[in-house]
Write a protein that holds these residues in place. Structure first.
Motif, PDB file in Angstrom:
ATOM      1  N   GLY A  41     -88.304 -25.779  -0.566  1.00  0.00           N
ATOM      2  CA  GLY A  41     -88.039 -25.265   0.763  1.00  0.00           C
ATOM      3  C   GLY A  41     -86.846 -24.323   0.754  1.00  0.00           C
ATOM      4  O   GLY A  41     -86.501 -23.724  -0.266  1.00  0.00           O
ATOM      5  N   GLN A  42     -86.186 -24.234   1.901  1.00  0.00           N
ATOM      6  CA  GLN A  42     -85.079 -23.290   2.066  1.00  0.00           C
ATOM      7  C   GLN A  42     -83.702 -23.950   2.068  1.00  0.00           C
ATOM      8  O   GLN A  42     -82.705 -23.270   1.923  1.00  0.00           O
ATOM      9  N   GLN A  43     -83.650 -25.286   2.276  1.00  0.00           N
ATOM     10  CA  GLN A  43     -82.361 -25.962   2.422  1.00  0.00           C
ATOM     11  C   GLN A  43     -82.312 -27.251   1.636  1.00  0.00           C
ATOM     12  O   GLN A  43     -83.335 -27.787   1.218  1.00  0.00           O
TER      13      GLN A  43
ATOM     14  N   ASN B 229     -90.417 -38.104   4.428  1.00  0.00           N
ATOM     15  CA  ASN B 229     -90.476 -36.932   3.550  1.00  0.00           C
ATOM     16  C   ASN B 229     -89.418 -35.989   4.076  1.00  0.00           C
ATOM     17  O   ASN B 229     -89.591 -35.393   5.132  1.00  0.00           O
ATOM     18  N   GLU B 230     -88.307 -35.869   3.352  1.00  0.00           N
ATOM     19  CA  GLU B 230     -87.166 -35.117   3.880  1.00  0.00           C
ATOM     20  C   GLU B 230     -86.857 -33.918   2.999  1.00  0.00           C
ATOM     21  O   GLU B 230     -86.583 -34.069   1.806  1.00  0.00           O
ATOM     22  N   GLY B 231     -86.880 -32.748   3.607  1.00  0.00           N
ATOM     23  CA  GLY B 231     -86.499 -31.527   2.919  1.00  0.00           C
ATOM     24  C   GLY B 231     -85.207 -30.942   3.438  1.00  0.00           C
ATOM     25  O   GLY B 231     -84.776 -29.892   2.985  1.00  0.00           O
ATOM     26  N   PHE B 232     -84.589 -31.616   4.441  1.00  0.00           N
ATOM     27  CA  PHE B 232     -83.309 -31.201   5.010  1.00  0.00           C
ATOM     28  C   PHE B 232     -83.375 -29.792   5.610  1.00  0.00           C
ATOM     29  O   PHE B 232     -82.416 -29.048   5.581  1.00  0.00           O
ATOM     30  N   GLU B 233     -84.532 -29.456   6.161  1.00  0.00           N
ATOM     31  CA  GLU B 233     -84.745 -28.140   6.757  1.00  0.00           C
ATOM     32  C   GLU B 233     -84.241 -28.124   8.198  1.00  0.00           C
ATOM     33  O   GLU B 233     -84.120 -29.157   8.835  1.00  0.00           O
ATOM     34  N   GLY B 234     -83.959 -26.938   8.688  1.00  0.00           N
ATOM     35  CA  GLY B 234     -83.538 -26.785  10.076  1.00  0.00           C
ATOM     36  C   GLY B 234     -82.120 -27.282  10.306  1.00  0.00           C
ATOM     37  O   GLY B 234     -81.270 -27.215   9.433  1.00  0.00           O
ATOM     38  N   ALA B 235     -81.899 -27.803  11.494  1.00  0.00           N
ATOM     39  CA  ALA B 235     -80.556 -28.246  11.907  1.00  0.00           C
ATOM     40  C   ALA B 235     -80.309 -29.701  11.531  1.00  0.00           C
ATOM     41  O   ALA B 235     -79.759 -30.464  12.311  1.00  0.00           O
ATOM     42  N   TRP B 236     -80.701 -30.092  10.342  1.00  0.00           N
ATOM     43  CA  TRP B 236     -80.538 -31.473   9.884  1.00  0.00           C
ATOM     44  C   TRP B 236     -79.062 -31.873   9.974  1.00  0.00           C
ATOM     45  O   TRP B 236     -78.200 -31.082   9.632  1.00  0.00           O
ATOM     46  N   PRO B 237     -78.713 -33.062  10.422  1.00  0.00           N
ATOM     47  CA  PRO B 237     -79.539 -34.220  10.723  1.00  0.00           C
ATOM     48  C   PRO B 237     -79.993 -34.321  12.179  1.00  0.00           C
ATOM     49  O   PRO B 237     -80.579 -35.337  12.551  1.00  0.00           O
ATOM     50  N   ALA B 238     -79.696 -33.317  12.986  1.00  0.00           N
ATOM     51  CA  ALA B 238     -80.073 -33.367  14.405  1.00  0.00           C
ATOM     52  C   ALA B 238     -81.570 -33.649  14.546  1.00  0.00           C
ATOM     53  O   ALA B 238     -82.391 -33.097  13.817  1.00  0.00           O
ATOM     54  N   GLY B 239     -81.908 -34.547  15.466  1.00  0.00           N
ATOM     55  CA  GLY B 239     -83.297 -34.870  15.741  1.00  0.00           C
ATOM     56  C   GLY B 239     -83.961 -35.773  14.722  1.00  0.00           C
ATOM     57  O   GLY B 239     -85.184 -35.924  14.722  1.00  0.00           O
ATOM     58  N   THR B 240     -83.189 -36.371  13.815  1.00  0.00           N
ATOM     59  CA  THR B 240     -83.737 -37.283  12.813  1.00  0.00           C
ATOM     60  C   THR B 240     -83.110 -38.658  12.982  1.00  0.00           C
ATOM     61  O   THR B 240     -82.191 -38.844  13.779  1.00  0.00           O
ATOM     62  N   ASP B 241     -83.577 -39.627  12.196  1.00  0.00           N
ATOM     63  CA  ASP B 241     -82.993 -40.972  12.203  1.00  0.00           C
ATOM     64  C   ASP B 241     -81.785 -41.096  11.266  1.00  0.00           C
ATOM     65  O   ASP B 241     -81.179 -42.160  11.182  1.00  0.00           O
ATOM     66  N   TRP B 242     -81.457 -40.037  10.544  1.00  0.00           N
ATOM     67  CA  TRP B 242     -80.298 -40.063   9.656  1.00  0.00           C
ATOM     68  C   TRP B 242     -79.019 -40.232  10.464  1.00  0.00           C
ATOM     69  O   TRP B 242     -78.884 -39.656  11.543  1.00  0.00           O
TER      70      TRP B 242
ATOM     71  N   THR C 183     -77.627 -27.024   4.088  1.00  0.00           N
ATOM     72  CA  THR C 183     -77.189 -25.718   3.620  1.00  0.00           C
ATOM     73  C   THR C 183     -78.364 -24.972   2.998  1.00  0.00           C
ATOM     74  O   THR C 183     -79.267 -25.600   2.438  1.00  0.00           O
ATOM     75  N   ASN C 184     -78.336 -23.656   3.094  1.00  0.00           N
ATOM     76  CA  ASN C 184     -79.351 -22.846   2.412  1.00  0.00           C
ATOM     77  C   ASN C 184     -78.786 -22.231   1.126  1.00  0.00           C
ATOM     78  O   ASN C 184     -79.392 -21.358   0.532  1.00  0.00           O
ATOM     79  N   PHE C 185     -77.630 -22.719   0.667  1.00  0.00           N
ATOM     80  CA  PHE C 185     -76.995 -22.216  -0.549  1.00  0.00           C
ATOM     81  C   PHE C 185     -77.836 -22.535  -1.787  1.00  0.00           C
ATOM     82  O   PHE C 185     -78.018 -21.692  -2.659  1.00  0.00           O
ATOM     83  N   LEU C 186     -78.325 -23.751  -1.885  1.00  0.00           N
ATOM     84  CA  LEU C 186     -79.185 -24.201  -2.984  1.00  0.00           C
ATOM     85  C   LEU C 186     -80.274 -25.103  -2.422  1.00  0.00           C
ATOM     86  O   LEU C 186     -80.027 -25.840  -1.470  1.00  0.00           O
ATOM     87  N   SER C 187     -81.436 -25.063  -3.046  1.00  0.00           N
ATOM     88  CA  SER C 187     -82.488 -26.024  -2.677  1.00  0.00           C
ATOM     89  C   SER C 187     -83.410 -26.229  -3.868  1.00  0.00           C
ATOM     90  O   SER C 187     -83.553 -25.343  -4.711  1.00  0.00           O
ATOM     91  N   LYS C 188     -83.987 -27.392  -3.937  1.00  0.00           N
ATOM     92  CA  LYS C 188     -85.001 -27.673  -4.955  1.00  0.00           C
ATOM     93  C   LYS C 188     -86.367 -27.250  -4.434  1.00  0.00           C
ATOM     94  O   LYS C 188     -87.177 -26.687  -5.149  1.00  0.00           O
TER      95      LYS C 188
END
Length: 186
Positions: free
Chosen positions: A54-56, A18-31, A47-52
């Motif tokens: 959450g915030q990013q 379940n990926e919302g790309f929040e925080g310092a993505w992709p750091a700390g993920t398997d991506w 980016t926090n410019f646009l999101s569906k």
């Protein structure tokens, strides 16, 4: 459970991601994000410019640029890959939302499945979604151009932004990504 006593394995739905790309993505993920252009351009980042939700969201040039001021690069070949073990899966899907603004017929947002985390089979979108988020459902039993990647222990999913040598726009945003698989409990 009486089914187990009869040797019948119940099905288990596994949410692989379940990926919302929040925080310092992709750091700390398997991506794994890569620039395969050979020019050292940029690649996917949050980016926090646009999101569906959450915030990013993930943006095709989010590791180097700000979509409030920048477009994606010419000659991009930016990848974001996610490894999957589908060895016990009898069903599997990826679902996500995207917003795209790329040069029609020359620059593409692709989504892809791989049986071996090396060879990818893709479909995608070119042009603009006119500021609207669109929903994608990809069935791992019917990856375009390949067929089923179910049963593969080294499978993969990727989103790719490919651009040619001239004219760029805002680029591609991906959000609310979910990978699910169904198979027997082991």
């Amino acid at each position: 459970d009486h089914r187990s006593a009869l040797g019948i394995q119940p099905r288990a739905v596994q949410v692989l991601l379940n990926e919302g790309f929040e925080g310092a993505w992709p750091a700390g993920t398997d991506w794994q994000v890569n620039d395969f252009s050979g020019f050292g351009n940029s690649t996917w980042g949050a980016t926090n410019f646009l999101s569906k939700r959450g915030q990013q969201s993930a943006w095709s040039s989010g590791d180097s640029y700000d979509p409030a001021y920048d477009y994606y690069d010419d000659d991009m070949y930016a990848w974001a890959e996610y490894p999957m073990d589908l060895s016990n899966a009898t069903k599997g899907t990826v679902r996500f939302q995207f917003l795209n603004d790329t040069e029609f017929s020359y620059d593409y947002l692709l989504w892809c499945g791989s049986p071996d985390f090396f060879s990818y089979y893709c479909t995608g979108h070119t042009g603009s979604t006119n500021g609207k988020w669109r929903l994608v459902n990809m069935n791992f039993n019917n990856v375009p151009g390949y067929g089923s990647i179910l049963g593969e222990s080294n499978a993969g999913f990727a989103v790719i932004l490919y651009s040619d040598f001239i004219f760029t726009d805002r680029g591609a945003f991906v959000d609310a990504l979910r990978i699910r698989a169904t198979g027997p409990n082991n």
